[in-house]
Scaffold this motif. Structure first.
Motif, PDB file in Angstrom:
ATOM      1  N   TRP A  39      -2.710   9.170  -9.068  1.00 10.74           N
ATOM      2  CA  TRP A  39      -3.358   8.255  -8.131  1.00 10.74           C
ATOM      3  C   TRP A  39      -3.355   8.861  -6.737  1.00 10.74           C
ATOM      4  N   GLU A  93      -5.181   1.318 -19.617  1.00  9.99           N
ATOM      5  CA  GLU A  93      -3.750   1.007 -19.591  1.00  9.99           C
ATOM      6  C   GLU A  93      -3.346   0.166 -18.384  1.00  9.99           C
ATOM      7  N   VAL A  94      -4.263  -0.032 -17.447  1.00 14.00           N
ATOM      8  CA  VAL A  94      -3.873  -0.703 -16.199  1.00 14.00           C
ATOM      9  C   VAL A  94      -4.700  -1.967 -15.964  1.00 14.00           C
ATOM     10  N   ILE A 147      -3.782  -2.936  -9.764  1.00 16.10           N
ATOM     11  CA  ILE A 147      -4.291  -2.068  -8.709  1.00 16.10           C
ATOM     12  C   ILE A 147      -5.370  -2.856  -7.980  1.00 16.10           C
ATOM     13  N   HIS A 197      -2.937   3.691  -2.056  1.00 18.71           N
ATOM     14  CA  HIS A 197      -2.972   3.050  -3.370  1.00 18.71           C
ATOM     15  C   HIS A 197      -2.405   1.653  -3.209  1.00 18.71           C
ATOM     16  N   VAL A 237       5.893   3.979   4.403  1.00 13.70           N
ATOM     17  CA  VAL A 237       5.904   4.562   3.052  1.00 13.70           C
ATOM     18  C   VAL A 237       5.210   3.618   2.082  1.00 13.70           C
ATOM     19  N   GLU A 286       0.860  -1.183   0.000  1.00 17.20           N
ATOM     20  CA  GLU A 286       0.000   0.000   0.000  1.00 17.20           C
ATOM     21  C   GLU A 286       0.893   1.227   0.000  1.00 17.20           C
ATOM     22  N   LEU A 287       0.837   2.009  -1.071  1.00 23.37           N
ATOM     23  CA  LEU A 287       1.697   3.184  -1.209  1.00 23.37           C
ATOM     24  C   LEU A 287       1.033   4.401  -0.586  1.00 23.37           C
ATOM     25  N   THR A 288       1.802   5.115   0.254  1.00 25.78           N
ATOM     26  CA  THR A 288       1.258   6.342   0.831  1.00 25.78           C
ATOM     27  C   THR A 288       1.456   7.528  -0.111  1.00 25.78           C
ATOM     28  N   SER A 289       2.383   7.400  -1.068  1.00 27.91           N
ATOM     29  CA  SER A 289       2.590   8.453  -2.075  1.00 27.91           C
ATOM     30  C   SER A 289       2.711   7.803  -3.446  1.00 27.91           C
ATOM     31  N   PRO A 290       1.585   7.413  -4.052  1.00 27.52           N
ATOM     32  CA  PRO A 290       1.661   6.745  -5.355  1.00 27.52           C
ATOM     33  C   PRO A 290       2.081   7.705  -6.461  1.00 27.52           C
ATOM     34  N   ALA A 291       2.335   7.142  -7.629  1.00 30.53           N
ATOM     35  CA  ALA A 291       2.728   7.951  -8.786  1.00 30.53           C
ATOM     36  C   ALA A 291       1.600   8.912  -9.153  1.00 30.53           C
ATOM     37  N   GLU A 292       2.006   9.928  -9.905  1.00 33.26           N
ATOM     38  CA  GLU A 292       1.096  10.994 -10.315  1.00 33.26           C
ATOM     39  C   GLU A 292      -0.203  10.421 -10.906  1.00 33.26           C
ATOM     40  N   LEU A 348      -1.203  -1.930  -4.564  1.00 30.71           N
ATOM     41  CA  LEU A 348      -0.630  -2.496  -5.782  1.00 30.71           C
ATOM     42  C   LEU A 348      -0.185  -3.925  -5.489  1.00 30.71           C
ATOM     43  N   GLY A 381       0.639   3.312 -10.961  1.00 30.64           N
ATOM     44  CA  GLY A 381       0.818   3.972  -9.670  1.00 30.64           C
ATOM     45  C   GLY A 381       2.122   3.652  -8.984  1.00 30.64           C
ATOM     46  N   ASN A 408       4.444  -0.620   2.606  1.00 32.94           N
ATOM     47  CA  ASN A 408       4.812  -1.747   3.468  1.00 32.94           C
ATOM     48  C   ASN A 408       5.582  -2.825   2.712  1.00 32.94           C
TER      49      ASN A 408
END
Lengths: 108, 376
Positions: free
Chosen positions: A59, A98-99, A79, A63, B194, A51-57, A65, B135, B196
């Motif tokens: 999103w 695309e995803v 996702i 997030h 950030v 789980e990303l706290t700062s995903p790519a632009e 993944l 993402g 996990n």
């Protein structure tokens, strides 16, 4: 196979036999451009998920993944819709533009 | 033809008020003074983020003008976070060709005046676009790699904490390192999540900094013995195994063969721990310990300055800070300082004769291994 028999389009290299996620280029193993699409059952196994706290632009956090292994060892990042799965969980995968998106399936 | 590192120049890494050219010239000036300002005939420089964002497209002429260099030739290299490794490689080849006698190699990055979002976006340029579209970021993919490693070798996530503790304890001894304070495993484990299992203190820091080397024809305590490079699929889903980086193994094999030494000959190593658990993967891929045994090597004290194979005595990327392009050159610089007996407070216990520097671009999609030692 998921309950409703969904399939996913994946790629097969006619030169070396590799199976892989579709690319816009050549076979990632041998470089051949003789690529055929094939339909795979859309059910895969989670290898890892985060789980990303700062995903790519584009999103928003959180997030989720997952690295998912499909039949014939083809891997993809999806996702995750719903709670974060853990390694070994089964997920149904579908393509959306695309995803790829995954949701957890009832475990057998 | 032999090439050796004749001098090393560094400025302090961290949050610095100066701009890119200022940082680069600070390190370069120190390196030039180290050789008594003997004339340079080649300038090799690299920066990952200078394109557009800082208006520094003309990095080479700007740097040459600032330094008053009469160098008639220059090369600019770019390989994301491996830029410094590539700059060193290019300069060595240029001197070995016989065309140049003495090269100034500079790698620099200015990051702390940019937003975290801008840095995250630009650093993700070293990943495959399809994975960024889903993402993924550098820490996100590093987290997936780390999970695979923990699962395959049956390790607890606490090995990541211990890797950070090692890096930070080394950095305290290095006056050029960003982080001058050690941390405890508990502090690392309490830092913000950030992606996990990776927490803030498992991830390299946004830093400003520059490193410069002067390379010359000839031999010395830090002579280039061997170089190697290796690629691996930039799309992570095309890799069969995420618990090892095939490109590092290829680069290491080539460098060992080139240098006619093996992993057992290495007495100090600097590896590219952009994320602290990567120190284990790199040590294993470089043959410095058995596969899956990196955490045991750390726990037994083998990688400490007085251990069997000291690793990252500079603090590594985690402790030194990560001005991305500069890190790969800082890794070579640290090995050169150790071999030349100039490492001061961060010198390893037994004066080494052979050392190895490893640099990585992106998630190890392009890797560099340089082996240095006393030339014959």
């Amino acid at each position: 196979m998921t309950a409703n028999g969904e399939v996913l389009e994946l790629s097969h290299c006619e030169a070396c036999g590799a199976r892989f996620l579709p690319t816009d280029g050549a076979c990632p193993r041998c470089g051949s451009t003789h690529i055929q699409a094939y339909s795979s059952p859309a059910l895969g196994t989670v290898l890892a998920a985060t789980e990303l706290t700062s995903p790519a632009e584009g999103w928003h956090a959180p997030h989720r993944l997952a690295l998912v292994e499909m039949p014939e060892a083809v891997r993809l990042f999806a996702i995750v819709d719903g709670p974060l799965p853990t390694a070994g969980d089964l997920v149904a995968v579908r393509r959306e533009g695309e995803v790829y998106r995954a949701r957890t399936e009832p475990q057998p | 033809m032999s090439v050796h590192v004749a001098s090393v120049g560094m400025g302090r890494y961290g949050k610095r008020p100066e701009g890119l050219i200022d940082l680069a010239s600070e390190a370069a000036t120190a390196a030039l003074e180290g050789v008594g300002r003997r004339p340079i005939d080649l300038l090799v420089a690299g920066s990952m983020l200078a394109h557009g964002t800082h208006g520094h497209e003309a990095l080479l002429p700007r740097l040459a003008a600032r330094l008053g260099l009469e160098a008639g030739s220059g090369l600019r290299v770019d390989s994301a976070s491996g830029t410094g490794g590539m700059a060193f490689y290019a300069a060595v080849l240029a001197i070995e060709s016989g065309r140049f006698e003495r090269a100034l190699v500079v790698a620099a990055e200015k990051m702390t005046d940019r937003t975290t979002a801008a840095n995250t976006k630009d650093l993700a340029a070293s990943l495959h676009p399809s994975e960024v579209a889903a993402g993924a970021t550098m820490p996100g993919l590093a987290a997936i790699v780390t999970q695979r490693y923990l699962e395959r070798f049956g390790r607890a996530a606490s090995i990541c904490d211990l890797a950070t503790v090692h890096a930070r304890s080394m950095a305290v001894r290095n006056p050029y390192a960003h982080f001058q304070k050690a941390v405890t495993p508990e502090e690392v484990a309490r830092s913000r999540l950030v992606s996990n299992p990776l927490r803030l203190l498992h991830c390299s820091a946004i830093s400003d900094g520059a490193t410069a080397l002067v390379l010359e024809r000839g031999t010395g305590p830090a002579t280039v013995l061997g170089l190697g490079q290796g690629f691996e699929s930039i799309r992570l889903v095309d890799r069969d195994d995420l618990t090892t980086f095939a490109g590092t193994r290829i680069a290491a094999k080539r460098a060992y063969e080139n240098a006619k030494v093996g992993p057992a000959d290495i007495e100090v190593a600097e590896v590219h721990d952009a994320f602290s658990p990567f120190v284990y993967i790199h040590m294993e891929d470089l043959g410095l310990c058995e596969v899956g045994k990196g955490p045991d090597a750390l726990e037994k004290g083998e990688i400490r300055p007085d251990g069997r194979i000291p690793v990252n005595p500079s603090g590594g990327v985690i402790g030194r800070g990560h001005p991305v392009a500069a890190s790969g050159l800082a890794e070579v610089a640290e090995v050169a300082l150790q071999l030349r007996g100039e490492a001061g407070a961060h010198a390893v216990a037994r004066a080494p004769k052979v050392g190895l520097a490893h640099a990585m671009s992106g998630i190890a999609s392009h890797n560099f291994v340089s082996i240095l030692g006393r030339g014959s």
